[in-house]
Design an enzyme around this catalytic site. Structure first.
Site: not given
Ligand code: BV8
Length: 258
Positions: A106, A121, A129, A153, A190, A216-218
């Protein structure tokens, strides 16, 4: 709102030479930007973000994915950094060697004034592109062509973010891991820590004898390994921590939504 801050955490921040901070969607929650965990609203309610943020989804339906990012850009454009973002700017200026690693796309950390930072990320404000991978600033915005075509392109344009299943720049990754392993203190703020490889950074810290504080609240997978786990919102804890350190200039510039 008063919050209990562990004295030993305040002391650890006071004496730390090298601090690494990892942030996730939770730090922007109080800016009004929904986290990945929260159900999306409106048209997007029916979609799981992890299903849309993939090359496969874009290949299958480029229009749908492009419009999802347009919707998110509009949400982000209407929002702004909150006191948690500003507090990290204070911390960056206070700690001799500081690195912020954000998973967020963001741009709020940069907007708040953070500079020693890595956007692991990517950033939703940048467009590239799909075929050439080069950034594109302007393109023919003729209505009806969605996603727009690359002016060089003719391929599809896409957001400059890392999708699930796409690799992360090894330079950024190495920088983040090396800084984490050699830090005095690691703050995990967070994030649900479920996304790899960022989610493994707290473990990298622990394995290198670095103390970990979670905000983190959770409860998350990090909570069990953390030396401090503050069950509170970032926009409440971080300003309070900065005030205990005698820093509160930027925070006053933040929003008062906490
Ligand atoms: C990689 C950009 C090598 C896009 C994002 C099977 C097949 C293929 C891949 C995988 C697989 N298994 C695992 C993987 C690896 C995969 C992965 O991790 N998958 C997950 C679903 C298990 N990772 C990848 O693919 C990464 N690349 O590993 O390369 C590779 C290559 C090929 C194949 C395998 C490996 C790339 C990962 C990047 C993904 N892109 N963002 C977009 O945003 O549109 S990640 C995206 O999700 C967000 O950017 C963010 O980072 C993430 C979510 O995580 P959080 O930020 O933690 O957010 P979330 O909502 O989950 O949690 C919020 C927290 O805040 C909560 O705990 C809540 O309690 C807390 N909160 C709430 N309010 C507050 C608070 N805390 C404090 N104060 C508050 N007020």
């Amino acid at each position: 709102m008063t919050v209990e801050l562990p004295d030993d955490l305040v002391d650890a921040l006071r004496t730390a030479e090298r601090v690494v901070v990892l942030t996730g969607a939770g730090i922007s929650a109080e800016s009004g930007v929904p986290t990945f965990r929260e159900a999306q609203t409106g048209l997007w309610k029916q979609y799981d973000p992890r299903e849309l943020a993939t090359p496969q989804a874009f290949a299958r339906n480029p229009r749908l994915v492009w419009e999802w990012y347009q919707w998110r850009r509009e949400l982000i454009d209407k929002a702004k950094p909150n006191p948690a973002h500003y507090a990290l700017v204070d911390l960056e200026q206070y700690i001799p060697s500081f690195l912020l690693v954000t998973q967020n796309i963001d741009g709020f950390h940069w907007a708040a004034g953070s500079r020693d930072m890595i956007e692991l990320h990517g950033n939703i404000a940048r467009t590239k592109c799909y075929d050439e991978g080069v950034l594109v600033d302007t393109w023919d915005d003729d209505i009806g062509v969605v996603p727009p075509h690359c002016p060089h392109c003719g391929g599809h344009l896409r957001p400059d973010v890392v999708w699930f299943g796409e690799g992360i720049s090894s330079h950024l990754l190495d920088t983040a891991v090396e800084a984490t392993a050699s830090s005095d203190l690691f703050l995990c703020i967070g994030t649900s820590a479920v996304v790899a490889p960022a989610g493994s950074f707290p473990l990298v810290a622990k394995r290198n004898g670095v103390r970990v504080a979670e905000i983190n609240p959770e409860q998350t997978a990090v909570s069990m390994m953390a030396d401090w786990s503050l069950r509170e919102k970032a926009a409440v804890v971080l300003p309070a921590l900065m005030q205990r350190l005698g820093l509160s200039s930027n925070v006053l510039g933040g929003t008062s939504e906490a």
